[in-house]
Design a protein around this motif. Structure first.
Motif: not given
Lengths: 278, 277
Positions: A175-176, A178-185, A189, A193-194
């Motif tokens: 989930x974390x 995926x969250x970063x991917x959907x925020x454009x990372x 990055x 950062x994750x």
């Protein structure tokens, strides 16, 4: 509810934790006091006839005296500080190499399936081999100097740190990411950062577990082909039945392992303050 | 005021819709054979729509959202956003997860600033944007705190602010309030409603709460048990109502009953599927 717990209820969480922590520490202290008490009782400490002869178990007082004596005169021509420093050097160099190489290798294995396919099988294949059995081979390959000793300590520690770092990356919640991917990372990055911060708790656990193995291997490393080091001191003293010297060396090694564990715990809690609070 | 059946498979305006899902299906393979999660599924969402998908558990609602988000690829069919095919996750679709997707090692401020930072803004601009969004969700006083220092409801607010930070035109929400208590959920539902009304975002919202769907959505899809397909779809008037007590109206209760009856049969079927593996 007793008066004491009633009192606790009026305090805020931090203060309660503090008080409970102090109580825990008092219990820990009592445990050590009890061990020391039993040790004193069975060895007599010069006050009464010992239950166990000093050759098998010297009294705490005798061990303290031996420690004091070793501090002043050293052991077999070298100071106690020298023996400790030499062992610490071998241990720390091996450990530092393991962390500096093992953690990145583990992180790469956890991130890339291809790298994992290349690097993991040999590491897993080597892992079950008892590393102490390789010491004669290391002596032939790397000589009787410090290098062979550093390598025999590093040999079991490296796979442990690499594999636990890999597991740490692989257990970062999808989930974390995926969250970063959907925020454009970008991939980089996400790694920096994750994946990296999220796997720190697991990496620290791996390092702390391997400290005790590293100390064990120190004894193996100083079995032969050396004339200094704290484990060598214990081993040679045992040949002459100088049990009190053996005990001093063992206690120093125990303290070394414990101190390093506490040190890494301190670093861990100050860096990964979020761990276990998901 | 009543919910009316509507066909949501084809675009309703002449222009390309915000989101178009065409003949989408998804099967998950396993050693014991493959399981079809989504039957060929069509869906069209216009810009500014608030679409709620309700369905029994395991009906493929989350799979649908994951494919639209780009986290999973479909077995067949395709998804278009603004006419362009979806090939992976992107900053044009903000995602809010149920729980546990915040970055524990970052402050609240940096969690929200993560999107703008990742899409090329400087640290200071990203933080400034994040601060504005934290104000929007009423958490500016907690900017320096870490996620674990916040309550579940506050954490979801952070999740919403974070998803909004890139100013995506579409928000994908996967049961974002399912783990919250009733009061917190109601407050957040009001908040999300006002955010939607102010910003006119297109929202795809997965829920298993009929009430939540009626309260928030302009359009509702009821899905069948696995493999998920559309059982019925409605246009719902309650989300645009200005009546704060709309949820206790007769019409609302009637609509709830209609959807409840549709879902009941599917839920029973879903349960049987779980019992007979």
């Amino acid at each position: 509810m007793t008066a004491a717990t009633h009192k606790l209820a009026e305090l805020d969480d931090v203060t309660v934790q503090h008080i409970l922590g102090r109580r825990d520490r008092r219990l820990t202290f009592l445990t050590f006091a009890a061990i020391l008490g039993v040790w004193t009782a069975v060895t007599g400490s010069g006050l009464w006839e010992p239950l166990i002869r000093p050759m098998f178990l010297p009294s705490p007082v005798a061990v303290a005296e031996t420690f004091w004596q070793l501090l002043q005169t050293g052991y077999q021509g070298r100071s106690l500080a020298h023996h400790v420093a030499v062992s610490l050097y071998r241990f720390a160099t091996a450990f530092l190499i393991c962390i500096l190489v093992g953690v990145p290798v583990g992180l790469l294995m956890g991130t890339s399936r291809r790298i994992r396919a290349v690097v993991e099988p040999p590491i897993q294949a080597i892992r079950p081999i008892p590393k102490l059995a390789l010491l004669p081979l290391f002596l032939i390959w790397f000589g009787i100097g410090n290098l062979s000793k550093i390598i025999v300590i590093a040999a079991p520690v490296f796979p442990l740190i690499a594999i636990s770092s890999m597991q740490a990356v692989r257990s970062v919640s999808a989930k974390k990411i995926q969250a970063a991917q959907s925020l454009g990372a970008s991939r980089f990055t996400i790694f920096r950062r994750i994946l990296l911060p999220a796997s720190l708790p697991g990496i620290f656990t791996g390092i702390r577990v391997s400290i005790s193995i590293g100390v064990t291997m120190l004894v193996g490393a100083e079995l032969t082909a050396t004339s200094d080091g704290i484990a060598w001191m214990a081993l040679t003293a045992a040949e002459y039945l100088m049990t009190n010297v053996v005990l001093v060396a063992v206690l120093i090694m125990a303290l070394l392992g414990y101190g390093l564990d506490r040190l890494f715990l301190l670093i861990e809690t100050s860096i990964v303050h979020w761990t276990g609070k998901d | 005021m009543m919910i009316e059946p509507i066909d949501l498979r084809q675009p309703r305006h002449g222009t390309p819709p915000k989101l178009q899902v065409e003949q989408l299906s998804k099967s998950f393979g396993s050693s014991s054979g493959s399981v079809q999660a989504l039957a060929p599924f069509d869906l069209s969402v216009e810009a500014g729509d608030f679409l709620c998908v309700v369905g029994p558990s395991g009906c493929g609602k989350t799979t649908l959202l994951n494919i639209v988000a780009g986290f999973e690829s479909p077995t067949s069919g395709s998804v278009y956003v603004d006419g362009k095919p979806v090939t992976g996750p992107g900053a044009d679709r903000g995602v809010v997860f149920q729980q546990g997707a915040l970055f524990n090692w970052m402050t609240i401020l940096d969690n929200v600033a993560f999107g703008p930072r990742s899409t090329g803004f400087s640290q200071s601009v990203a933080r400034q944007k994040a601060m504005e969004l934290l104000e929007l969700v009423g958490l500016s006083a907690f900017a320096k705190k870490y996620p674990y220092q916040l309550s579940g409801g506050m954490q979801q607010r952070v999740g919403i602010a974070r998803a909004l930070a890139n100013n995506p035109q579409m928000l994908l929400m996967d049961e974002p309030f399912a783990a919250l208590d009733q009061q917190t959920r109601e407050l957040l539902q009001e908040e999300i409603r006002s955010i939607w009304q102010r910003t006119n975002k297109t929202i795809l919202w997965i829920t298993h709460s009929i009430e939540e769907a009626l309260l928030l959505a302009t359009h509702i899809i009821v899905m069948t048990a696995r493999p998920g397909r559309t059982k019925a779809s409605f246009v719902s008037p309650f989300a645009r109502s200005s009546d704060p007590h709309v949820a206790s109206s007769m019409e609302f209760a009637a609509a709830k009953r209609t959807i409840f009856q549709l879902l009941r049969g599917e839920a029973k079927q879903a349960q049987q599927m779980e019992e007979v593996p």
